[in-house]
Structures are given as C-alpha cells and as structure tokens.
Design a protein around this motif. Structure first.
Motif, PDB file in Angstrom:
ATOM      1  N   LYS A  84       1.044  -1.402   0.305  1.00 48.66           N
ATOM      2  CA  LYS A  84       0.292   0.155  -0.019  1.00 48.66           C
ATOM      3  C   LYS A  84       1.075   1.462  -0.380  1.00 48.66           C
ATOM      4  CE  LYS A  84      -2.232  -0.959   3.817  1.00 48.66           C
ATOM      5  NZ  LYS A  84      -1.272  -2.381   4.339  1.00 48.66           N
ATOM      6  N   SER A  85       1.788   1.159   1.045  1.00 51.95           N
ATOM      7  CA  SER A  85       2.337   2.746   1.124  1.00 51.95           C
ATOM      8  C   SER A  85       3.707   3.112  -0.538  1.00 51.95           C
ATOM      9  CB  SER A  85       3.479   2.568   2.430  1.00 51.95           C
ATOM     10  OG  SER A  85       2.733   2.157   3.153  1.00 51.95           O
ATOM     11  N   THR A  86       3.676   2.067  -0.736  1.00 53.61           N
ATOM     12  CA  THR A  86       4.868   1.569  -2.508  1.00 53.61           C
ATOM     13  C   THR A  86       4.169   2.343  -2.926  1.00 53.61           C
ATOM     14  OG1 THR A  86       6.341  -0.238  -1.017  1.00 53.61           O
ATOM     15  CG2 THR A  86       5.566  -0.148  -3.615  1.00 53.61           C
ATOM     16  N   PHE A 110       2.306  11.634   5.927  1.00 55.01           N
ATOM     17  CA  PHE A 110       3.304  10.230   5.242  1.00 55.01           C
ATOM     18  C   PHE A 110       3.080   9.128   6.612  1.00 55.01           C
ATOM     19  CE2 PHE A 110       6.015  13.027   3.118  1.00 55.01           C
ATOM     20  CZ  PHE A 110       6.313  12.175   2.373  1.00 55.01           C
ATOM     21  N   GLN A 111       2.977   7.989   6.818  1.00 56.80           N
ATOM     22  CA  GLN A 111       2.990   6.938   7.836  1.00 56.80           C
ATOM     23  C   GLN A 111       3.219   7.290   9.056  1.00 56.80           C
ATOM     24  OE1 GLN A 111       2.813   2.658   6.128  1.00 56.80           O
ATOM     25  NE2 GLN A 111       1.453   1.943   7.921  1.00 56.80           N
ATOM     26  N   SER A 112       4.425   7.630   9.263  1.00 61.95           N
ATOM     27  CA  SER A 112       5.340   7.995   9.829  1.00 61.95           C
ATOM     28  C   SER A 112       5.868   9.787   9.742  1.00 61.95           C
ATOM     29  CB  SER A 112       6.488   7.845   9.740  1.00 61.95           C
ATOM     30  OG  SER A 112       7.138   8.303   7.605  1.00 61.95           O
ATOM     31  N   ALA A 149      -2.427   9.852   1.503  1.00 59.40           N
ATOM     32  CA  ALA A 149      -2.820   9.903   2.487  1.00 59.40           C
ATOM     33  C   ALA A 149      -2.829   8.759   3.904  1.00 59.40           C
ATOM     34  CB  ALA A 149      -3.993  10.704   3.768  1.00 59.40           C
ATOM     35  N   ASP A 150      -1.610   7.970   3.769  1.00 59.71           N
ATOM     36  CA  ASP A 150      -1.156   6.867   4.411  1.00 59.71           C
ATOM     37  C   ASP A 150      -1.443   7.063   5.449  1.00 59.71           C
ATOM     38  OD1 ASP A 150      -0.050   4.093   4.063  1.00 59.71           O
ATOM     39  OD2 ASP A 150       2.368   4.692   3.970  1.00 59.71           O
ATOM     40  N   GLU A 151      -2.416   6.225   5.921  1.00 59.81           N
ATOM     41  CA  GLU A 151      -3.027   5.208   7.547  1.00 59.81           C
ATOM     42  C   GLU A 151      -3.490   7.476   8.013  1.00 59.81           C
ATOM     43  OE1 GLU A 151      -4.186   2.999   8.790  1.00 59.81           O
ATOM     44  OE2 GLU A 151      -2.959   1.406   8.106  1.00 59.81           O
TER      45      GLU A 151
HETATM   46 MG   LIG Z   1       2.310   1.157   4.691  1.00 65.93          MG
END
Ligand SMILES: [Mg+2]
Ligand SMILES: Nc1ncnc2c1ncn2[C@@H]1O[C@H](COP(=O)(O)OP(=O)(O)OP(=O)(O)O)[C@@H](O)[C@H]1O
Length: 227
Positions: free
Chosen positions: A48-50, A93-95, A167-169
């Motif tokens: 997913k993030s990729t 970002f997820q982070s 948007a990642d999560e």
């Molecule tokens: Mg991810």
C-alpha cells in the motif's frame, strides 16, 4: 488531453533483497477523475505505502508509468517532479515526517511559504485550530503525542489546497472520535474543493466513505469496487 487527474499504467516495483529480486507491486492499473475518493486496503506488507509513493511521484516504478495532473512523471527529473508535487499534491506519510526543528505552526506554514504566500501564518493557524491543535501551535514534534503529530501532518498536507491528497493511514493513531473529525475534514476538502483523495487505511469507516476501494494482496490488485 485526458480528464483523469491520476493514471497508473501497468505499475510494478521490484526491489533487491538478499534472496534475489523481490516484486512488491505487480502490473497495477488505475485511473481517477478529479474529485474521486479511493481507499487502498490490504494487510501489512501488501504494498500500500509503496503504491502511494509511486502515485505521488515520491518514488519511481520499475515498470509502467504514472500520469499526475497531466504530467507524465517518468519524463521528469527529480526537481520537476518536486514542482509537480508542490503544485498539485498533499501527502500525509505513515511516519508523519514532520521537521523536528520547526514547531507545529511552522511545519504547516512551510508549504505556503515555499509558494511565497503572505497569509501563511493565518492559514496555518486556522487549519491547526480545525484539527484541534489551536493550543499546540508552538510545540515541537517531540512535544506532541503521536495523534497530535498526525494531525499536524494532515494540516500540512491540506494547507495549500492540493488537487490530490494522498494520506497513508491518516487516522491510524487517532481515537475514533478524533478520527471521525479528521475524516470529516478530508471529505470537506473533497466536496468543497473537488480534491481527489487517495487514502491507505485500515479504518473500515473511513474506507467505506470513499467512492472506490482497491485491495492489495502481496502486491497484486485483487479487488476493485466501483461506485
Ligand atoms: Mg504502509
Ligand atoms: N525499499 C525496499 N526494499 C526492500 N523491500 C521493500 C522496500 N520497500 C518495501 N519493501 C517490502 O515491500 C512490501 C510492501 O511494503 P509496503 O510498505 O508498501 O507495505 P504496506 O502495505 O504499506 O504495509 P503496512 O500496512 O505495514 O504499512 C513489504 O514486504 C516490504 O518489506
């Protein structure tokens, strides 16, 4: 000219690993019109993030291509891709990836300052107010909880009113009430400004608010639900 805001053609991503080459995304096709909302779901490690990074031009595919707001990303160098992103894209970002040396307000002001806008401070402050952080403007990321950092990241991605918000999560670190408020904000941007939303999420309620949903499994698109 195509009326699509985002097109992925036969995207694949291959990475080196100790066991040889590893394909983490297989031949994925996708097309979104302005104002669409898409949820990307799938288990951890499914790609997913990729995929999100490739669609936003943060990373380059091993095969296939992406067209974003009429720009064929493969034909652009890194600076040109950065310019397309600055003009059209918001990314959560997820982070989070907030800048540690800037406080919450400065983090959110940054995209507007890069555009040379004089109302950066007011707009950034107003948006932080809307995500419930009006009393945290001068806090540095290390002085914020995970959910607060996530909301700063969302405000930063929103502030320049992007055509496409990735948007990642976005609600991954939020309690259900705060998560609902943030989802409302995402869909306000979608409704009021016609922004296209591309959301990676494990949050079922958020996923079901989107018009479309794709599911990844081991880097393959296995499920595509149209409205
Ligand atoms: Mg991810
Ligand atoms: N640069 C890389 N080199 C090697 N493997 C990678 C690289 N980037 C991602 N991977 C692998 O590709 C797979 C997909 O990663 P990705 O981060 O896209 O998953 P994800 O669906 O976002 O997972 P999560 O829900 O845990 O965030 C994972 O198995 C990961 O280990």
């Amino acid at each position: 000219m195509s009326s699509s805001i985002l097109i992925a053609r036969n995207l694949s991503k291959v990475v080196p690993s100790a066991e040889g080459e590893l394909t983490i995304l297989h031949d994925l096709c996708l097309e979104l019109s302005p104002g669409d909302s898409l949820a990307i779901v799938g288990s951890s490690g499914s790609g997913k993030s990729t995929l999100l990074g490739l669609l936003a031009g943060l990373d380059l595919p091993s095969g296939g291509g992406v067209s974003l707001a009429g720009h064929d990303l493969a034909g652009l160098d890194e600076d040109q891709r950065a310019r397309v992103r600055a003009e059209h894209v918001g990314f959560v970002f997820q982070s989070f990836q907030l800048l540690d040396s800037l406080n919450a307000l400065e983090n959110v002001m940054l995209p507007l300052e890069l555009e040379g806008r004089s109302d950066a401070r007011e707009r950034a402050g107003a948006l932080l107010e809307r995500v419930g952080l009006g009393l945290r403007l001068s806090h540095y990321p290390r002085q914020l909880s995970g959910g607060e950092q996530q909301r700063v990241a969302i405000a930063r991605a929103f502030v320049a009113e992007p055509d496409v918000l990735f948007a990642d999560e976005p609600t991954g670190n939020l309690d259900s009430h705060t998560g609902e408020r943030i989802s409302d904000l995402l869909f306000e941007l979608n409704r009021e400004r016609g922004a296209t939303l591309v959301l990676v999420t494990h949050d079922e309620r958020l996923a079901h608010r989107c018009q479309r949903l794709i599911r990844l499994e081991g880097g393959h698109l296995v499920d595509h639900v149209e409205p």
